[in-house]
Write an enzyme that holds these catalytic residues in place. Structure first.
Site, mmCIF file in Angstrom:
data_model
loop_
_atom_site.group_PDB
_atom_site.id
_atom_site.type_symbol
_atom_site.label_atom_id
_atom_site.label_comp_id
_atom_site.label_asym_id
_atom_site.label_seq_id
_atom_site.Cartn_x
_atom_site.Cartn_y
_atom_site.Cartn_z
ATOM 1 N N ASN A 71 0.881 -1.129 0.240
ATOM 2 C CA ASN A 71 -0.169 -0.243 -0.096
ATOM 3 C C ASN A 71 1.035 1.696 0.114
ATOM 4 O O ASN A 71 1.876 1.381 0.205
ATOM 5 C CB ASN A 71 -1.144 -0.099 1.300
ATOM 6 C CG ASN A 71 -0.244 0.675 2.417
ATOM 7 O OD1 ASN A 71 -0.056 1.795 2.099
ATOM 8 N ND2 ASN A 71 0.138 -0.111 3.092
ATOM 9 N N GLY A 74 -0.555 7.169 2.005
ATOM 10 C CA GLY A 74 0.210 8.307 2.294
ATOM 11 C C GLY A 74 -0.813 9.190 3.097
ATOM 12 O O GLY A 74 -1.682 10.012 2.850
ATOM 13 N N LEU A 75 -1.341 8.551 3.875
ATOM 14 C CA LEU A 75 -1.677 9.133 5.830
ATOM 15 C C LEU A 75 -3.119 9.629 5.301
ATOM 16 O O LEU A 75 -3.314 10.785 5.554
ATOM 17 C CB LEU A 75 -0.528 9.468 6.556
ATOM 18 C CG LEU A 75 0.294 8.285 6.781
ATOM 19 C CD1 LEU A 75 1.428 9.748 6.954
ATOM 20 C CD2 LEU A 75 -0.268 7.960 8.020
ATOM 21 N N ASN A 129 2.482 7.266 15.632
ATOM 22 C CA ASN A 129 3.102 6.020 13.959
ATOM 23 C C ASN A 129 4.442 6.899 13.773
ATOM 24 O O ASN A 129 4.298 8.129 13.425
ATOM 25 C CB ASN A 129 1.680 5.771 12.903
ATOM 26 C CG ASN A 129 2.561 5.681 12.281
ATOM 27 O OD1 ASN A 129 3.644 5.370 11.715
ATOM 28 N ND2 ASN A 129 1.789 4.795 11.002
ATOM 29 N N CYS A 132 5.474 5.526 9.228
ATOM 30 C CA CYS A 132 5.163 4.932 7.855
ATOM 31 C C CYS A 132 6.015 4.911 6.522
ATOM 32 O O CYS A 132 6.729 6.165 6.887
ATOM 33 C CB CYS A 132 3.879 6.139 7.809
ATOM 34 S SG CYS A 132 2.912 6.165 6.260
ATOM 35 N N ILE A 195 5.153 -5.246 13.735
ATOM 36 C CA ILE A 195 5.731 -4.311 13.041
ATOM 37 C C ILE A 195 4.695 -3.280 11.946
ATOM 38 O O ILE A 195 3.648 -3.785 12.032
ATOM 39 C CB ILE A 195 6.543 -5.127 11.968
ATOM 40 C CG1 ILE A 195 6.346 -6.432 11.207
ATOM 41 C CG2 ILE A 195 7.373 -5.810 12.937
ATOM 42 C CD1 ILE A 195 6.708 -6.171 10.107
ATOM 43 N N ASN A 196 4.595 -2.117 11.717
ATOM 44 C CA ASN A 196 4.939 -1.549 10.321
ATOM 45 C C ASN A 196 5.186 -2.208 9.508
ATOM 46 O O ASN A 196 5.521 -3.440 9.756
ATOM 47 C CB ASN A 196 5.224 0.274 10.975
ATOM 48 C CG ASN A 196 4.238 0.663 9.674
ATOM 49 O OD1 ASN A 196 3.408 0.428 8.765
ATOM 50 N ND2 ASN A 196 3.384 1.904 10.020
ATOM 51 N N GLY A 248 1.293 -8.213 11.494
ATOM 52 C CA GLY A 248 2.549 -8.691 9.893
ATOM 53 C C GLY A 248 1.506 -10.077 10.379
ATOM 54 O O GLY A 248 2.189 -10.820 10.827
HETATM 55 C C1 SIN Z 1 -0.347 5.043 4.563
HETATM 56 O O1 SIN Z 1 -1.124 5.844 5.505
HETATM 57 O O2 SIN Z 1 0.824 5.374 3.830
HETATM 58 C C2 SIN Z 1 0.104 3.189 5.776
HETATM 59 C C3 SIN Z 1 0.702 4.024 6.832
HETATM 60 C C4 SIN Z 1 2.068 3.825 7.318
HETATM 61 O O3 SIN Z 1 2.325 2.356 7.051
HETATM 62 O O4 SIN Z 1 2.009 4.037 8.826
#
Ligand code: SIN
Length: 311
Positions: A71, A74-75, A129, A132, A195-196, A248
């Site tokens: 993905n 982009g928040l 967070n 990202c 984990i992210n 994860g």
């Molecule tokens: C995103 O919105 O790009 C993802 C956020 C994340 O992985 O922390």
């Protein structure tokens, strides 16, 4: 008939069960609430919120990969004002336990968000967070460096006030995740989210160009589960008293159990919910069954069990 105490704790807060949503995979829970009451989950972890509304990155921003997906959102989000006006009151009305995830482009922005949250009732914890992967400037992946991680957590700690537990969400894209965990624990976090996603990329062999408009994206899904297990195991070994929200690639109860045995005190379900909105509930039921089968009557006795008797 065996019974199981399925509750868990993060800092001062108790959750009725250890299955949470993963930030970003269920927004603030509105869609999932069509399928089950949000009170059935231990907590709803909201999509990371920023100070201003954001449309996110250009499309396409999702791509399938073997046993996973990328993905590059982009928040995207409504910004803190609309979030506090709409999402939090709605979640409180549902009687859901809420963990608010925050993200910022600067240390100050995390401080501003924390100040906005300090007086809000109905929140059980804040997930910070700092990992990202979908930011234009890789220098903003604060979790890639101990110093920047500490600067953000100190700013949140200064501004949030009170007893609200702080959970730092870390990136697996580092040489030594234990070093980053150590730094944020010293800076005052009450828990860690591990984990992210991992930074990845897919190139379309027909167009011969990157599939994602943002070129790179965060890899999630079963493909990353062994990385999550490794990171949780290493961090729990170093800091056995720090609660870890593990995530994860958890798709079933066995996957969840694996992360618990590695050291997770709670499990967030993310990508699996895209394919099946009931995934988190199924995982909760399966995990409880597996724990009972293995003779546990308290969930907390299973946390980090894989470490016992291992050098
Ligand atoms: C995103 O919105 O790009 C993802 C956020 C994340 O992985 O922390």
């Amino acid at each position: 008939m065996s019974t199981l105490d399925f509750s868990t704790k993060i800092g001062s807060k108790r959750f009725s069960n250890p299955i949470f949503t993963a930030s970003g995979c269920a927004s603030s829970g509105q869609e999932l609430s069509q399928f089950f009451p949000l009170t059935d989950l231990g907590a709803i972890v909201t999509k990371s919120i920023m100070t201003k509304a954001r449309t996110g990155r250009m499309t396409p921003r999702m791509a399938e990969t073997p046993s996973g997906m990328l993905n590059s959102i982009g928040l995207q989000g409504p910004g803190i004002d609309a979030f506090l006006e709409n999402d939090i009151p709605w979640l409180v009305e549902q009687k859901a336990k809420v963990i608010v995830s925050i993200a910022g482009e600067s240390v100050d922005e995390y401080g501003v968000l924390s100040r906005r949250l300090r007086a809000v009732s109905g929140i059980s914890a804040v997930e910070v967070n700092i990992s990202c992967p979908n930011v234009e400037n890789r220098g903003q992946v604060f979790a890639c460096h101990p110093d920047t991680s500490v600067a953000v957590i100190e700013s949140v700690r200064r501004n949030i006030g009170g007893e609200l537990p702080i959970i730092a969400k870390l990136s697996p894209d580092v040489t030594d995740i234990v070093e980053i965990a150590h730094a944020v624990i010293n800076a005052g976090v009450d828990g860690l989210a591990l984990i992210n996603t991992l930074l990845g990329m897919v190139i379309d062999t027909t167009t011969m160009r990157p599939k994602l408009a943002g070129k790179t994206g965060g890899l999630s899904g079963p493909a990353i589960r062994p990385v999550a297990v490794r990171a949780i195991y290493q961090v729990h070994q170093a800091f056995p008293n720090i609660p870890i929200v593990g995530m994860g690639g958890v798709s079933n109860g066995r996957d969840a159990l694996e992360l618990v045995l590695a050291g997770a005190s709670a499990i967030s379900v993310g990508t699996a919910s895209f394919g099946n909105p009931m995934a988190a509930i199924n995982i909760k039921n399966q995990l409880s069954e597996l724990l009972i089968q293995r003779g546990f009557n308290d969930f907390r006795d299973a946390i980090g069990f894989a470490h016992r008797g291992v050098q």
